[in-house]
Design a protein around this motif. Structure first.
Motif, short mmCIF file in Angstrom:
data_model
loop_
_atom_site.label_atom_id
_atom_site.label_comp_id
_atom_site.label_asym_id
_atom_site.label_seq_id
_atom_site.Cartn_x
_atom_site.Cartn_y
_atom_site.Cartn_z
N THR A 13 -1.48 -37.41 18.22
CA THR A 13 -2.03 -39.55 17.30
C THR A 13 -1.45 -40.48 18.01
OG1 THR A 13 -1.72 -38.22 14.85
CG2 THR A 13 -1.70 -40.24 14.86
N PHE A 14 -0.75 -40.61 18.35
CA PHE A 14 -0.24 -42.34 19.20
C PHE A 14 -1.27 -42.31 20.24
CE2 PHE A 14 2.09 -43.54 22.82
CZ PHE A 14 2.64 -45.09 22.63
N VAL A 15 -0.94 -41.27 21.13
CA VAL A 15 -2.39 -41.80 22.44
C VAL A 15 -3.59 -41.06 21.74
CG1 VAL A 15 -3.66 -39.71 23.94
CG2 VAL A 15 -1.18 -39.39 23.71
N MET A 16 -4.49 -40.65 20.91
CA MET A 16 -5.76 -41.23 20.08
C MET A 16 -5.44 -42.25 19.69
SD MET A 16 -8.34 -39.93 19.49
CE MET A 16 -8.91 -38.14 19.95
N VAL A 17 -4.73 -43.61 19.22
CA VAL A 17 -4.43 -44.48 18.64
C VAL A 17 -5.04 -45.62 19.83
CG1 VAL A 17 -3.76 -46.57 17.13
CG2 VAL A 17 -3.35 -44.21 16.90
N ALA A 18 -4.37 -45.31 20.52
CA ALA A 18 -3.69 -46.25 22.28
C ALA A 18 -5.66 -45.98 22.87
CB ALA A 18 -2.57 -45.74 23.38
N ASP A 19 -5.41 -44.89 22.82
CA ASP A 19 -6.82 -44.64 24.00
C ASP A 19 -8.43 -45.20 22.76
OD1 ASP A 19 -6.21 -43.11 25.66
OD2 ASP A 19 -6.57 -41.45 24.88
N CYS A 20 -8.11 -45.65 21.79
CA CYS A 20 -9.31 -45.47 20.54
C CYS A 20 -9.31 -47.42 20.28
CB CYS A 20 -9.16 -45.36 19.35
SG CYS A 20 -10.66 -43.78 19.57
N GLY A 21 -8.18 -48.00 20.84
CA GLY A 21 -7.97 -49.25 20.37
C GLY A 21 -7.99 -49.71 18.73
N SER A 22 -7.99 -49.06 17.78
CA SER A 22 -8.02 -48.56 16.50
C SER A 22 -7.58 -47.52 15.41
CB SER A 22 -9.85 -49.18 16.56
OG SER A 22 -10.08 -48.67 15.04
N PHE A 23 -6.94 -48.04 14.60
CA PHE A 23 -6.36 -46.93 13.33
C PHE A 23 -8.15 -46.08 12.91
CE2 PHE A 23 -2.27 -49.38 14.00
CZ PHE A 23 -1.09 -48.40 13.93
N LYS A 40 1.94 -41.22 10.91
CA LYS A 40 2.83 -40.49 12.35
C LYS A 40 3.26 -41.78 12.66
CE LYS A 40 0.32 -36.52 11.06
NZ LYS A 40 -1.15 -35.71 11.77
N VAL A 41 2.36 -42.85 12.85
CA VAL A 41 2.68 -43.96 14.16
C VAL A 41 4.01 -44.77 14.61
CG1 VAL A 41 2.43 -46.08 15.86
CG2 VAL A 41 0.48 -44.25 15.22
N ARG A 42 4.57 -44.75 12.43
CA ARG A 42 5.54 -44.78 12.80
C ARG A 42 6.60 -44.01 12.32
NH1 ARG A 42 2.22 -48.11 8.36
NH2 ARG A 42 2.61 -46.18 6.78
N LEU A 69 6.05 -44.76 26.78
CA LEU A 69 5.54 -43.14 26.38
C LEU A 69 4.53 -42.95 26.70
CD1 LEU A 69 7.37 -41.15 24.65
CD2 LEU A 69 6.22 -42.85 22.72
N LEU A 70 3.17 -43.34 26.69
CA LEU A 70 2.22 -42.92 26.57
C LEU A 70 1.18 -41.74 27.18
CD1 LEU A 70 -0.44 -43.21 25.37
CD2 LEU A 70 -1.16 -44.54 26.89
N GLY A 71 2.30 -42.02 29.27
CA GLY A 71 2.60 -41.17 29.95
C GLY A 71 2.85 -40.07 29.99
N TYR A 72 3.98 -40.21 29.35
CA TYR A 72 4.57 -38.32 29.27
C TYR A 72 4.22 -38.29 27.43
CZ TYR A 72 8.81 -40.22 31.96
OH TYR A 72 9.93 -40.91 33.04
N ALA A 73 3.37 -38.24 26.58
CA ALA A 73 3.08 -37.73 25.32
C ALA A 73 1.48 -36.71 26.43
CB ALA A 73 2.70 -39.15 24.64
N ARG A 74 0.55 -37.77 27.22
CA ARG A 74 -0.11 -37.03 28.18
C ARG A 74 0.41 -35.84 29.28
NH1 ARG A 74 -4.30 -40.64 26.99
NH2 ARG A 74 -4.04 -42.67 27.36
#
Length: 286
Positions: A13-23, A40-42, A69-74
């Motif tokens: 979920t976090f990766v998707m929000v970061a990639d989209c730049g929008s909730f 989920k992000v909270r 964290l984004l690098g580890y998450a991917r």
């Protein structure tokens, strides 16, 4: 000692929000509600002990902790997906390849396609972009193999070749004689930018950046249309450009190289693709 475990669903979920730049956009792609995505992000932020996203008025950007964290998450999500693929009998290996924009088509795609035909069981994920971004992705282990442009000997490469660079102006609307000299460059941290500015300052000329683009095509078009001069690889110069000779006072730039890089412990398939790319570059030099 009990260690906390990251929940892969929260990470996805976090990766998707970061990639989209929008909730909102992320919730649509995840087939979820915006409130659920936010929760989920909270929860992930509470688990990580850091704020992970800057929530701006127009877009969402990762914080410093979020970028880490984004690098580890991917990587965790990739390993998870790879495990399921192997157990289901699907692709046994994924090769994540990074190439500069000016190598993202033509002979490079022919080489990649030929490799894919030889090894249909290998899944290829190809990313194109600025060399600095590819370096960052490689260092964060988001890429397995990179073909990139770098300053000579700045990092160990499997193979490397000098990169020929040309100073160019517009063929129809030259602007080099303007004061200040207009410059067309890649963004900050982009290749050649410091070389361009340094060369003009050594001439004692005033300058201004008139056009910035992360796209090679954008740089080529801007110069052709008379937006400014630039410095580009020989392969990127077109009939719409005019080369600036030594008479202009601009010194040649010979500090760059093209390099193929992968880790010493890389899978044999990664090594084979790296060799294919190296042969392609060697043929281009001849």
């Amino acid at each position: 000692m009990n260690r906390r475990l990251f929940d892969l669903d929260l990470l996805r979920t976090f990766v998707m929000v970061a990639d989209c730049g929008s909730f909102t956009t992320a919730s649509v792609r995840l087939n979820s509600t915006q409130s659920t995505v936010s929760q989920k992000v909270r929860r992930l932020e509470e688990l990580a002990g850091h704020r992970l996203l800057h929530r701006g008025h127009r877009d969402i950007q990762p914080t410093d902790a979020g970028t880490t964290l984004l690098g580890y998450a991917r990587r965790l999500l990739s390993i998870n997906d790879e495990a399921f693929e192997v157990l289901s009998g699907a692709a046994s290996l994924t090769i994540r390849l990074g190439v500069p924009d000016d190598f993202a088509a033509g002979r490079t795609t022919h080489v990649i396609a030929a490799f894919n035909r030889r090894h249909p069981q290998v899944k290829l994920e190809v990313t194109s972009g600025l060399s600095q971004d590819l370096c960052d992705g490689y260092d964060q282990r988001e890429l397995d193999l990179v073909l990139l442009k770098q300053r000579r000997n700045s990092r160990e490469a499997v193979a490397s070749w000098p990169e020929t660079l040309w100073w160019i102006d517009s063929a129809c609307n030259p602007v080099f004689d303007q004061d200040p000299v207009p410059l067309v460059t890649f963004p900050p941290r982009g290749l050649y930018r410091d070389d361009i500015i340094g060369a003009i300052e050594r001439l004692g000329r005033r300058w201004r950046i008139s056009f910035t683009s992360s796209s090679l095509g954008g740089i080529q078009s801007a110069v052709a249309d008379g937006m400014g001069i630039s410095l580009l690889p020989a392969r990127a110069v077109t009939e719409e450009h005019r080369m600036l000779t030594n008479d202009s006072g601009l010194a040649s730039v010979d500090t760059m190289e093209i390099a193929v890089i992968h880790r010493p412990t890389a899978d044999p398939m990664v090594r084979e693709l790296g060799q294919d790319l190296a042969r392609m570059l060697e043929q281009e030099r001849r």
